[in-house]
Enzyme design. Structure first.
Site, mmCIF file in Angstrom:
data_model
loop_
_atom_site.group_PDB
_atom_site.id
_atom_site.type_symbol
_atom_site.label_atom_id
_atom_site.label_comp_id
_atom_site.label_asym_id
_atom_site.label_seq_id
_atom_site.Cartn_x
_atom_site.Cartn_y
_atom_site.Cartn_z
ATOM 1 N N CYS A 66 0.821 -1.223 0.000
ATOM 2 C CA CYS A 66 0.000 0.000 0.000
ATOM 3 C C CYS A 66 0.850 1.267 0.000
ATOM 4 O O CYS A 66 0.378 2.336 -0.382
ATOM 5 C CB CYS A 66 -0.949 0.001 1.194
ATOM 6 S SG CYS A 66 -2.135 -1.349 1.111
ATOM 7 N N HIS A 76 -3.157 7.714 1.739
ATOM 8 C CA HIS A 76 -3.591 6.370 1.327
ATOM 9 C C HIS A 76 -5.002 6.151 1.866
ATOM 10 O O HIS A 76 -5.298 6.508 3.009
ATOM 11 C CB HIS A 76 -2.624 5.338 1.901
ATOM 12 C CG HIS A 76 -3.071 3.933 1.708
ATOM 13 N ND1 HIS A 76 -3.546 3.466 0.499
ATOM 14 C CD2 HIS A 76 -3.136 2.878 2.578
ATOM 15 C CE1 HIS A 76 -3.872 2.194 0.631
ATOM 16 N NE2 HIS A 76 -3.640 1.814 1.877
ATOM 17 N N ASN A 110 -10.023 0.349 -0.452
ATOM 18 C CA ASN A 110 -8.561 0.381 -0.381
ATOM 19 C C ASN A 110 -8.007 -0.258 -1.652
ATOM 20 O O ASN A 110 -8.135 -1.464 -1.855
ATOM 21 C CB ASN A 110 -8.111 -0.395 0.860
ATOM 22 C CG ASN A 110 -6.604 -0.396 1.044
ATOM 23 O OD1 ASN A 110 -5.859 -0.017 0.143
ATOM 24 N ND2 ASN A 110 -6.163 -0.841 2.207
HETATM 25 O O1 UT7 Z 1 -3.772 -0.558 3.368
HETATM 26 C C1 UT7 Z 1 -2.877 -1.302 4.097
HETATM 27 C C2 UT7 Z 1 -2.974 -0.997 5.517
HETATM 28 N N1 UT7 Z 1 -4.205 -1.496 6.059
HETATM 29 C C3 UT7 Z 1 -4.907 -0.762 6.871
HETATM 30 O O2 UT7 Z 1 -4.587 0.368 7.100
HETATM 31 C C4 UT7 Z 1 -6.064 -1.409 7.553
HETATM 32 C C5 UT7 Z 1 -6.028 -1.057 8.996
HETATM 33 N N2 UT7 Z 1 -7.088 -1.659 9.777
HETATM 34 C C6 UT7 Z 1 -8.385 -1.290 9.663
HETATM 35 O O3 UT7 Z 1 -8.756 -0.502 8.824
HETATM 36 C C7 UT7 Z 1 -9.348 -1.842 10.677
HETATM 37 O O4 UT7 Z 1 -8.623 -2.491 11.686
HETATM 38 C C8 UT7 Z 1 -10.396 -2.833 10.086
HETATM 39 C C9 UT7 Z 1 -11.406 -2.052 9.253
HETATM 40 C C10 UT7 Z 1 -9.691 -3.872 9.243
HETATM 41 C C11 UT7 Z 1 -11.147 -3.513 11.210
HETATM 42 O O5 UT7 Z 1 -11.736 -2.563 12.083
HETATM 43 P P1 UT7 Z 1 -11.551 -2.691 13.669
HETATM 44 O O6 UT7 Z 1 -12.340 -1.617 14.257
HETATM 45 O O7 UT7 Z 1 -10.071 -2.700 13.933
HETATM 46 O O8 UT7 Z 1 -12.220 -4.071 13.961
HETATM 47 P P2 UT7 Z 1 -11.587 -5.399 14.630
HETATM 48 O O9 UT7 Z 1 -10.673 -6.066 13.641
HETATM 49 O O10 UT7 Z 1 -11.040 -5.079 15.967
HETATM 50 O O11 UT7 Z 1 -12.890 -6.274 14.777
HETATM 51 C C12 UT7 Z 1 -13.981 -5.832 15.583
HETATM 52 C C13 UT7 Z 1 -15.120 -6.822 15.422
HETATM 53 C C14 UT7 Z 1 -14.698 -8.274 15.553
HETATM 54 O O12 UT7 Z 1 -15.728 -8.956 16.249
HETATM 55 P P3 UT7 Z 1 -15.586 -9.281 17.816
HETATM 56 O O13 UT7 Z 1 -14.349 -10.118 17.936
HETATM 57 O O14 UT7 Z 1 -15.468 -7.947 18.492
HETATM 58 O O15 UT7 Z 1 -16.857 -9.993 18.115
HETATM 59 C C15 UT7 Z 1 -14.649 -8.765 14.144
HETATM 60 O O16 UT7 Z 1 -14.879 -10.151 14.034
HETATM 61 O O17 UT7 Z 1 -15.688 -6.708 14.113
HETATM 62 C C16 UT7 Z 1 -15.783 -8.001 13.526
HETATM 63 N N3 UT7 Z 1 -15.679 -7.864 12.070
HETATM 64 C C17 UT7 Z 1 -16.747 -7.669 11.274
HETATM 65 N N4 UT7 Z 1 -18.050 -7.572 11.557
HETATM 66 C C18 UT7 Z 1 -18.892 -7.358 10.522
HETATM 67 C C19 UT7 Z 1 -14.559 -7.889 11.304
HETATM 68 N N5 UT7 Z 1 -14.897 -7.705 10.022
HETATM 69 C C20 UT7 Z 1 -16.239 -7.567 9.981
HETATM 70 C C21 UT7 Z 1 -17.170 -7.351 8.929
HETATM 71 N N6 UT7 Z 1 -18.478 -7.256 9.251
HETATM 72 N N7 UT7 Z 1 -16.798 -7.226 7.652
#
Ligand code: UT7
Length: 323
Positions: free
Chosen positions: A113, A250, A280
């Site tokens: 990225c 980005h 993204n």
């Molecule tokens: O471009 C390269 C660099 N990449 C990035 O910059 C990405 C950086 N990370 C992010 O943008 C975020 O961390 C994400 C969007 C990927 C995830 O958001 P988050 O607020 O960090 O969520 P999380 O991974 O901590 O997950 C929170 C909850 C989890 O459920 P529990 O364990 O709390 O019950 C996940 O299982 O959200 C759940 N979850 C979803 N729920 C509904 C994860 N993906 C989804 C989904 N729909 N698509």
């Protein structure tokens, strides 16, 4: 001294637009979750048979048109991509052939990225060293090809597309008021490999593999490292946050972008946002955002732009340029 000035920009997005609702029908996810956690509303996916070089060629043609140049005016092509058509030759050489260019050089840069920031800094160094007068710098990706469609934590995030700029050598006074690229800051830390990677490759599995990400850990690194790299490169240019007219970040996550802008003391009106419509697109996201904003006539000559990105590696960095 010589500076590398952006003479033109262009982009291409595949025709197929996929709304968040498409994922609701297939996975345990919701439009509400995707919008509120990421800011993404839709993304483009390449058609079957449409490759990264196809997207790159279209973006390159659009950038040449915007610059008022023809393919033969170009001395070199640098493509930032992690999703090449083939293991080799490079997407760069495929774009070169597609544009009908037989002279100069063409190659790829792979910093995921952060790829466009690395490619821009790389092309700028070559221009300043006198190795080329005009370089096409392209970010082109088809991340839809490396998605695990059963993994809701990753497959809703990414999209396909390409953006390009024509960098051109211009004489400059050597001050921070010059047009063109004024400073860059590039960083990598390979000990974070497991936070964001593709689980296949030529010398390991012999397959293309699928993207794996510990999103919340990458998120923390992004929030910490992006404002820091922007401050570092602004410092190298002898400038501060107060001099910034536009942040062109980005486009991974609206919450990361907002937090970076806040740390830099920038109002969101000064931030170019395309994440809602593109998702993204990895190395393509910054040149896509640059080209969309340029098409909208948002940049004035003399405006100070900051671009920054982080991705797999981890690799991250920023480039300061005056439009
Ligand atoms: O471009 C390269 C660099 N990449 C990035 O910059 C990405 C950086 N990370 C992010 O943008 C975020 O961390 C994400 C969007 C990927 C995830 O958001 P988050 O607020 O960090 O969520 P999380 O991974 O901590 O997950 C929170 C909850 C989890 O459920 P529990 O364990 O709390 O019950 C996940 O299982 O959200 C759940 N979850 C979803 N729920 C509904 C994860 N993906 C989804 C989904 N729909 N698509």
């Amino acid at each position: 001294m010589r500076r590398s000035v952006i003479r033109g920009s262009g982009h291409y997005l595949p025709e197929r637009i996929v709304e968040n609702s498409w994922f609701e029908e297939r996975l345990d996810t919701s439009d509400e979750w995707i919008r509120s956690r990421t800011g993404i509303e839709r993304r483009h996916f390449a058609a079957e048979g449409q490759t990264t070089s196809d997207l790159g060629i279209r973006a390159a043609r659009a950038a040449l048109d915007d610059a008022g140049l023809v393919a033969d005016d170009i001395d070199g092509i640098v493509v930032a991509t992690s999703t090449p058509d083939l293991t080799f030759p490079s997407v760069g050489t495929m774009v070169q052939a597609g544009l009908g260019i037989k002279r100069g050089f063409a190659y790829d840069v792979q910093a995921v990225c952060a790829g466009f920031v690395f490619a821009l800094a790389n092309a700028d160094a070559m221009i300043r060293a006198g190795m080329a007068e005009r370089i096409l710098v392209i970010g082109a990706e088809t991340f839809s090809r490396i998605m695990d469609w059963t993994d809701r934590s990753t497959c809703v995030l990414f999209g396909d597309g390409a953006g390009a700029v024509v960098l051109e050598a211009q004489d400059a006074a050597g001050t921070s008021n010059d047009r063109g690229i004024l400073a860059a800051d590039l960083n990598s830390d390979g000990t974070h490999r497991d936070l964001l990677y593709v689980d296949g490759g030529v010398s390991s599995t012999g397959t293309a593999g699928q993207l794996r990400m510990q999103g919340n850990l990458v998120f923390r690194h992004a929030v910490e490292k992006l404002s820091k790299t922007a401050a570092t490169s602004l410092g190298k240019a002898g400038l501060t946050d107060k001099d910034v007219d536009w942040l062109v970040p980005h486009q991974a996550n609206l919450r990361i972008i907002t937090s970076t802008a806040q740390k830099m003391g920038l109002p969101m009106e000064k931030v170019v946002l395309t994440v809602a419509d593109h998702g993204n697109t990895s190395a393509a996201s910054i040149p896509l955002a640059l080209s969309v904003a340029n098409q909208q006539g948002r940049f004035k000559q003399g405006d100070l732009l900051v671009t920054e990105a982080i991705g797999g590696g981890l690799s991250w960095g920023s480039v300061i340029l005056r439009w």
